[in-house]
Motif scaffolding. Structure first.
Motif, PDB file in Angstrom:
ATOM      1  N   HIS A   4      -1.494 -49.942  27.101  1.00 42.10           N
ATOM      2  CA  HIS A   4      -0.155 -50.440  27.565  1.00 42.10           C
ATOM      3  C   HIS A   4       0.164 -51.806  28.293  1.00 42.10           C
ATOM      4  O   HIS A   4      -0.424 -52.030  29.242  1.00 42.10           O
ATOM      5  CB  HIS A   4       0.433 -49.330  28.800  1.00 42.10           C
ATOM      6  N   ARG A   5       0.939 -52.516  27.464  1.00 41.95           N
ATOM      7  CA  ARG A   5       0.980 -53.862  27.761  1.00 41.95           C
ATOM      8  C   ARG A   5       2.296 -54.138  28.853  1.00 41.95           C
ATOM      9  O   ARG A   5       3.363 -53.659  28.631  1.00 41.95           O
ATOM     10  CB  ARG A   5       1.398 -54.353  26.741  1.00 41.95           C
ATOM     11  N   VAL A   6       1.983 -54.517  30.293  1.00 42.73           N
ATOM     12  CA  VAL A   6       2.935 -54.684  31.248  1.00 42.73           C
ATOM     13  C   VAL A   6       4.027 -55.733  30.857  1.00 42.73           C
ATOM     14  O   VAL A   6       3.621 -56.786  30.620  1.00 42.73           O
ATOM     15  CB  VAL A   6       2.196 -54.816  32.635  1.00 42.73           C
ATOM     16  N   ASP A   7       5.289 -55.135  31.146  1.00 41.54           N
ATOM     17  CA  ASP A   7       6.256 -56.532  30.807  1.00 41.54           C
ATOM     18  C   ASP A   7       6.386 -57.385  32.127  1.00 41.54           C
ATOM     19  O   ASP A   7       6.830 -56.905  32.859  1.00 41.54           O
ATOM     20  CB  ASP A   7       7.472 -55.765  30.610  1.00 41.54           C
ATOM     21  N   LEU A   8       5.976 -58.649  31.837  1.00 41.98           N
ATOM     22  CA  LEU A   8       6.132 -59.632  32.924  1.00 41.98           C
ATOM     23  C   LEU A   8       7.478 -60.613  32.835  1.00 41.98           C
ATOM     24  O   LEU A   8       7.585 -61.439  33.459  1.00 41.98           O
ATOM     25  CB  LEU A   8       5.014 -60.452  32.836  1.00 41.98           C
ATOM     26  N   ALA A   9       8.364 -60.263  31.939  1.00 43.02           N
ATOM     27  CA  ALA A   9       9.367 -61.167  31.671  1.00 43.02           C
ATOM     28  C   ALA A   9      10.158 -61.286  32.824  1.00 43.02           C
ATOM     29  O   ALA A   9      10.605 -62.603  33.085  1.00 43.02           O
ATOM     30  CB  ALA A   9      10.446 -60.751  30.418  1.00 43.02           C
ATOM     31  N   ALA A  74       6.461 -53.429  38.390  1.00 48.78           N
ATOM     32  CA  ALA A  74       6.536 -52.178  38.147  1.00 48.78           C
ATOM     33  C   ALA A  74       6.003 -51.928  36.836  1.00 48.78           C
ATOM     34  O   ALA A  74       5.877 -52.857  35.979  1.00 48.78           O
ATOM     35  CB  ALA A  74       8.227 -51.826  38.026  1.00 48.78           C
ATOM     36  N   CYS A  75       5.125 -50.800  36.944  1.00 53.80           N
ATOM     37  CA  CYS A  75       4.541 -50.476  35.771  1.00 53.80           C
ATOM     38  C   CYS A  75       5.099 -49.134  34.814  1.00 53.80           C
ATOM     39  O   CYS A  75       4.677 -48.577  33.917  1.00 53.80           O
ATOM     40  CB  CYS A  75       3.161 -49.971  36.015  1.00 53.80           C
ATOM     41  N   GLY A  76       6.386 -48.961  35.315  1.00 52.73           N
ATOM     42  CA  GLY A  76       7.017 -47.751  34.763  1.00 52.73           C
ATOM     43  C   GLY A  76       6.740 -46.316  35.345  1.00 52.73           C
ATOM     44  O   GLY A  76       5.708 -46.351  35.986  1.00 52.73           O
ATOM     45  N   PRO A  77       7.435 -45.412  34.886  1.00 53.29           N
ATOM     46  CA  PRO A  77       7.025 -44.234  35.592  1.00 53.29           C
ATOM     47  C   PRO A  77       5.461 -43.717  34.878  1.00 53.29           C
ATOM     48  O   PRO A  77       5.103 -43.881  33.749  1.00 53.29           O
ATOM     49  CB  PRO A  77       7.994 -43.075  34.519  1.00 53.29           C
ATOM     50  N   PRO A  78       4.795 -43.295  35.768  1.00 57.42           N
ATOM     51  CA  PRO A  78       3.361 -42.778  35.318  1.00 57.42           C
ATOM     52  C   PRO A  78       3.393 -41.996  34.225  1.00 57.42           C
ATOM     53  O   PRO A  78       3.823 -40.637  34.545  1.00 57.42           O
ATOM     54  CB  PRO A  78       2.627 -42.605  36.557  1.00 57.42           C
TER      55      PRO A  78
END
Length: 188
Positions: A4-9, A74-78
């Protein structure tokens, strides 16, 4: 392995890579050096050491990475347990240490340390699978020296296999993070 690639934008704040026409905009170090943007897959993915990373979209003179300054990402909902955290990063002024607070579902927090190698290597240094090495270094004056090459390093940190909600990069402005991925074993 699920990656899962975390969005850093929304978190990028520094210009670490420049195009040939904008070398003076580099901010990776106090001297204005930078990675050559044309050699990094901004807006796409790259596989370094078997880990897929997503680099943010990059427009000229726009930020492309972040300095570790206490950001909460934030990494999104687990959705599943995470078995490893992977960083594509580099250290300014030589090797650097970074601590990352991993916020888990349920409110627990674990702190994970990582050693990040320095961003410059000699051209004759061995190329290893954990590095994304560029062919040249951008100097703000527009000249070229073949003495040092810039490198982004893949660092994989094992985790206890728990769902993650956020990552907090503790303060070390000499660590430059270009991408983060979360790794999970494939369920049978």
């Amino acid at each position: 392995m699920i990656n899962h690639r975390v969005d850093l934008a929304s978190a990028v704040d520094r210009v670490g890579a420049t195009y040939d026409t904008e070398r003076a905009q580099g901010e990776l170090n106090a001297w204005g050096n930078s990675f050559p943007a044309e050699e990094l897959p901004f807006g796409g993915q790259v596989n370094v050491g078997g880990v897929f990373y997503a680099l943010v979209e990059k427009a000229p003179q726009q930020p492309d990475h972040l300095e570790a300054l206490g950001q909460m990402i934030a990494c999104g909902p687990p959705s599943r347990p995470v078995d490893a955290l992977a960083l594509l990063a580099t250290g300014e002024l030589g090797p650097q240490k970074l601590s990352i607070r991993v916020h888990l579902a349920g409110g627990d927090v674990a702190t994970v340390p990582v050693a990040v190698p320095g961003w410059l290597v000699r051209p004759d240094a061995p190329v290893t699978a954990d590095q994304l090495r560029c062919s040249h270094l951008h100097y703000p004056g527009g000249y070229e020296l073949a003495r040092l090459l810039p490198v982004l390093w893949s660092r994989v940190l094992p985790l206890p296999g728990l769902p993650i909600t956020a990552l907090e990069l503790l303060v070390n402005p000499l660590v430059h993070v270009f991408a983060i991925s979360l790794l999970a074993e494939v369920e049978p």
